[in-house]
Design an enzyme around this catalytic site. Structure first.
Site, PDB file in Angstrom:
ATOM      1  N   GLY A  97       0.827  -1.209   0.000  1.00  0.00           N
ATOM      2  CA  GLY A  97       0.000   0.000   0.000  1.00  0.00           C
ATOM      3  C   GLY A  97       0.859   1.255   0.000  1.00  0.00           C
ATOM      4  O   GLY A  97       2.020   1.220   0.400  1.00  0.00           O
ATOM      5  N   ASP A 157      -6.905   7.801  13.650  1.00  0.00           N
ATOM      6  CA  ASP A 157      -7.173   7.755  12.208  1.00  0.00           C
ATOM      7  C   ASP A 157      -7.928   6.490  11.802  1.00  0.00           C
ATOM      8  O   ASP A 157      -7.520   5.784  10.892  1.00  0.00           O
ATOM      9  CB  ASP A 157      -5.852   7.879  11.445  1.00  0.00           C
ATOM     10  CG  ASP A 157      -6.035   8.369  10.008  1.00  0.00           C
ATOM     11  OD1 ASP A 157      -7.185   8.708   9.644  1.00  0.00           O
ATOM     12  OD2 ASP A 157      -5.056   8.403   9.264  1.00  0.00           O
TER      13      ASP A 157
HETATM   14  N1  LIG Z   1       1.649  -4.244   8.874  1.00  0.00           N
HETATM   15  C1  LIG Z   1       0.984  -4.242   7.708  1.00  0.00           C
HETATM   16  N2  LIG Z   1       0.609  -5.406   7.144  1.00  0.00           N
HETATM   17  C2  LIG Z   1      -0.071  -5.412   5.967  1.00  0.00           C
HETATM   18  N3  LIG Z   1      -0.422  -4.322   5.272  1.00  0.00           N
HETATM   19  C3  LIG Z   1      -0.079  -3.124   5.771  1.00  0.00           C
HETATM   20  C4  LIG Z   1       0.636  -3.016   7.011  1.00  0.00           C
HETATM   21  N4  LIG Z   1       0.837  -1.709   7.268  1.00  0.00           N
HETATM   22  C5  LIG Z   1       0.275  -1.041   6.241  1.00  0.00           C
HETATM   23  N5  LIG Z   1      -0.276  -1.871   5.330  1.00  0.00           N
HETATM   24  C6  LIG Z   1      -0.954  -1.482   4.079  1.00  0.00           C
HETATM   25  O1  LIG Z   1      -0.342  -0.357   3.514  1.00  0.00           O
HETATM   26  C7  LIG Z   1      -1.241   0.743   3.423  1.00  0.00           C
HETATM   27  C8  LIG Z   1      -0.527   2.044   3.672  1.00  0.00           C
HETATM   28  O2  LIG Z   1       0.100   2.019   4.927  1.00  0.00           O
HETATM   29  P1  LIG Z   1      -0.103   3.171   5.980  1.00  0.00           P
HETATM   30  O3  LIG Z   1      -1.565   3.424   6.123  1.00  0.00           O
HETATM   31  O4  LIG Z   1       0.679   2.864   7.176  1.00  0.00           O
HETATM   32  O5  LIG Z   1       0.575   4.373   5.202  1.00  0.00           O
HETATM   33  P2  LIG Z   1       0.355   5.910   5.477  1.00  0.00           P
HETATM   34  O6  LIG Z   1       1.381   6.592   4.654  1.00  0.00           O
HETATM   35  O7  LIG Z   1       0.360   6.173   6.930  1.00  0.00           O
HETATM   36  O8  LIG Z   1      -1.064   6.132   4.902  1.00  0.00           O
HETATM   37  P3  LIG Z   1      -2.130   7.241   5.227  1.00  0.00           P
HETATM   38  O9  LIG Z   1      -2.204   8.050   3.987  1.00  0.00           O
HETATM   39  O10 LIG Z   1      -3.349   6.411   5.475  1.00  0.00           O
HETATM   40  O11 LIG Z   1      -1.686   7.978   6.429  1.00  0.00           O
HETATM   41  C9  LIG Z   1      -2.329   0.422   4.429  1.00  0.00           C
HETATM   42  O12 LIG Z   1      -3.546   1.008   4.078  1.00  0.00           O
HETATM   43  C10 LIG Z   1      -2.391  -1.096   4.363  1.00  0.00           C
HETATM   44  O13 LIG Z   1      -3.182  -1.531   3.284  1.00  0.00           O
END
Ligand SMILES: Nc1ncnc2c1ncn2[C@@H]1O[C@H](COP(=O)(O)OP(=O)(O)OP(=O)(O)O)[C@@H](O)[C@H]1O
Ligand SMILES: [Mg+2]
Lengths: 249, 305
Positions: free
Chosen positions: B31, B140
């Site tokens: 992601g 969030d």
């Molecule tokens: N530990 C994990 N195991 C599996 N998939 C994960 C994990 N952590 C994150 N993901 C996937 O990756 C995506 C993006 O990660 P994350 O939400 O941490 O990024 P972000 O940059 O903080 O995003 P946001 O824009 O939501 O703040 C998540 O929506 C999820 O689908």
């Protein structure tokens, strides 16, 4: 920490140059951010470059956005400015105390400590934001969005642990170039309907309005150059949780 | 700001930690979010998830939260490593966490049926209750950040919004935000998560109308009552409108109570649907029809032979 947030659609046309006024603000320890609002492509090249120049002179950032994105942008700029200011102060401290140029150069466990301190500072440093709103005729259809952005920002300010104040100005006024609508306040309620009864006029004295805001900082806080950000004292805070001890070498 | 132009790393890329020296092999992108990219990776033979950040301090701040959560929860740690890797000449910060299998709530419900939302909702509230008891607010809550795996098991990912109780919510998503709906402050408290949880279910089951509402409503008219209006006119949500009303207005004693109240409402709703005759699942009805057909034809053979 002091910030001016200018919301305008560009095209200042009376009095001192807003770029000069922003440079003056920066010199006095106030960072100037600018949100340029457009809805119908009304910011010409000239307006866009004015907006960027004001922010550059004021040590801040600028964004040109539609009314829909205004709230988020205002939030983001305010937050990023706090974070950026703290980073600068901390990096300087790191150079002096540890001889490294930035957080990246530290090994992760030390980095963890420094970041914790930075986060604490971000949440607790006193913050004052003067919102300076362009209410010239071209801004009229956008003022509802502006009000909403102000309300939204004040909600986030209110949630901070540290003292957080906002004040609102609009320009032009009936007689004077700039009017104080809401003096420093930390409550959201005070920002009810700000511009409900405004009579819009044609001139756009952006520069004089910025000067008025600088003046207001000076009136209300005396000499505002006093440092709010003391990374040194924070880094040396006593070890309360036993984990911090690893940091101060 | 999220940029889709961010380069993706190809499967097979090896990340070597600059400080701890561990080697991870990237398998595929899981992601992309505002703060970085998340990959499925392997360390030796163990699977893990790696978040590559854009900004060291932001990434470290998230890692700090995971570390203190691990510290308090005393379970198997979620955060496994924090390090930097050199990628085409740049130092890129990353952290390693447990891989959470699963899909986002809405996708899961679309695939496995809406009837799962009761159990998933209960589990989510139970998980939140653990966090709240430890003094944290998730902040969030949104569709992408709740991963559902087999039989409706859930896990939270993306702890970038997690905030110590009493502080300003660190990261939130507009339509899930209590402040956006003029329903209260952005100070972290359990009720902040209840509110987002309520929006989550409206989003999961009635996305079209929710997005239409947020697009068309004037800012000064944003109000939890508008959300409740959606609940009351949606067939699956309506039976739980009592719960939604309390969640949107922060009227629970504790998250535990919110969970119990959810469970009771879901039970009552599923019981109320068919108070007398138990519902015959579709496939069973099919088998029944088939055997009836078989029966009739057998009878016909018997009669006319
Ligand atoms: N530990 C994990 N195991 C599996 N998939 C994960 C994990 N952590 C994150 N993901 C996937 O990756 C995506 C993006 O990660 P994350 O939400 O941490 O990024 P972000 O940059 O903080 O995003 P946001 O824009 O939501 O703040 C998540 O929506 C999820 O689908
Ligand atoms: Mg996310």
């Amino acid at each position: 920490m002091n910030q001016i947030l200018l919301i305008t659609d560009g095209g200042s046309n009376v009095g001192v140059s807003p770029v000069v006024a922003a440079a003056q603000a920066y010199e006095e320890g106030i960072i100037v951010n600018v949100a340029g609002v457009i809805d119908d492509g009304s910011i010409g090249e000239y307006g866009a470059s004015e907006i960027a120049e004001i922010a550059r002179a004021g040590g801040g950032m600028s964004r040109i956005v539609s009314t829909k994105q205004l709230s988020q942008t205002v939030q983001m700029m305010t937050r990023q400015t706090v974070v950026g200011t703290i980073r600068q102060a901390v990096n300087q401290e790191l150079r002096q105390v540890f001889g490294v140029s930035s957080v990246e150069a530290l090994p992760p466990p030390k980095r963890a400590e420094v970041v914790r301190v930075m986060e604490d500072m971000g949440e607790t440093t006193p913050l004052r934001v003067a919102l300076v709103i362009d209410a010239s005729a071209s801004m009229k259809p956008k003022l509802l969005a502006v009000e909403e952005a102000i309300r939204d920002l004040s909600l986030s300010l209110q949630a901070r642990t540290g003292e957080s104040m906002a004040a609102v100005f609009h320009f032009p006024g009936e007689q004077e170039p700039c009017v104080l609508d809401t003096p420093w306040t930390s409550s959201t309620e005070r920002f009810g309907s700000l511009f409900g009864k405004l009579r819009m006029r044609g001139t756009t004295p952006t520069g004089p309005a910025l000067l008025r805001a600088i003046e207001y900082f000076r009136e209300s806080y005396g000499k505002i150059m006093t440092e709010d950000v003391h990374p040194a004292s924070l880094l040396k805070q006593d070890d309360t949780d036993g984990m911090r001890s690893g940091y101060v070498v | 700001m999220a940029t889709s132009s961010e380069k993706q790393l190809s499967p097979g890329t090896i990340l070597t930690g600059k400080w701890n020296g561990r080697k991870y092999k990237l398998e595929r992108l899981l992601g992309v979010g505002a703060n970085g990219q998340v990959y499925l990776a392997t360390y030796g033979r163990a699977a893990c998830a790696i978040k590559l950040g854009k900004d060291v301090s932001d990434l470290q701040a998230e890692a700090n939260i995971l570390a203190s959560l691990d510290h308090r929860e005393k379970k198997q740690p979620f955060l496994l490593d924090v390090d930097d890797a050199m990628l085409s000449g740049n130092q890129v910060p990353f952290y390693v966490m447990q891989y959470v299998p699963g899909t986002a709530v809405r996708t899961y419900l679309r695939k496995h049926g809406t009837e799962w939302f009761g159990v998933i909702g209960y589990r989510l509230l139970r998980r939140l209750s653990e966090l709240h008891e430890a003094g944290w607010v998730f902040g969030d809550i949104k569709n992408d950040n709740i991963l559902v795996s087999d039989y409706g098991r859930i896990a939270l990912v993306d702890y970038g919004g997690m905030t110590a109780s009493g502080r300003g919510i660190r990261q939130f998503t507009e339509i899930y935000d209590r402040g956006y709906w003029s329903a209260g402050s952005r100070t972290a408290d359990p009720a902040y998560d209840w509110f987002s949880t309520a929006v989550l279910w409206i989003h999961a089951l009635d996305e079209k109308r929710l997005l239409y509402l947020t697009r068309t409503l004037l800012p000064q008219n944003r109000d939890p009552g508008e959300l409740l209006g959606l609940v009351k006119s949606h067939p699956s949500l309506k039976p739980l409108s009592g719960w939604f009303e309390r969640a949107l207005h922060g009227r629970f004693e504790s998250t535990q109570e919110a969970a119990e109240s959810w469970r009771e409402a879901v039970h009552a709703a599923s019981g109320a649907k068919s108070p007398s005759a138990p519902r015959v699942p579709g496939w069973m009805a099919g088998v029944f029809a088939l055997s009836l057909l078989l029966c009739i034809s057998l009878m016909a053979i018997w009669l006319f032979s």
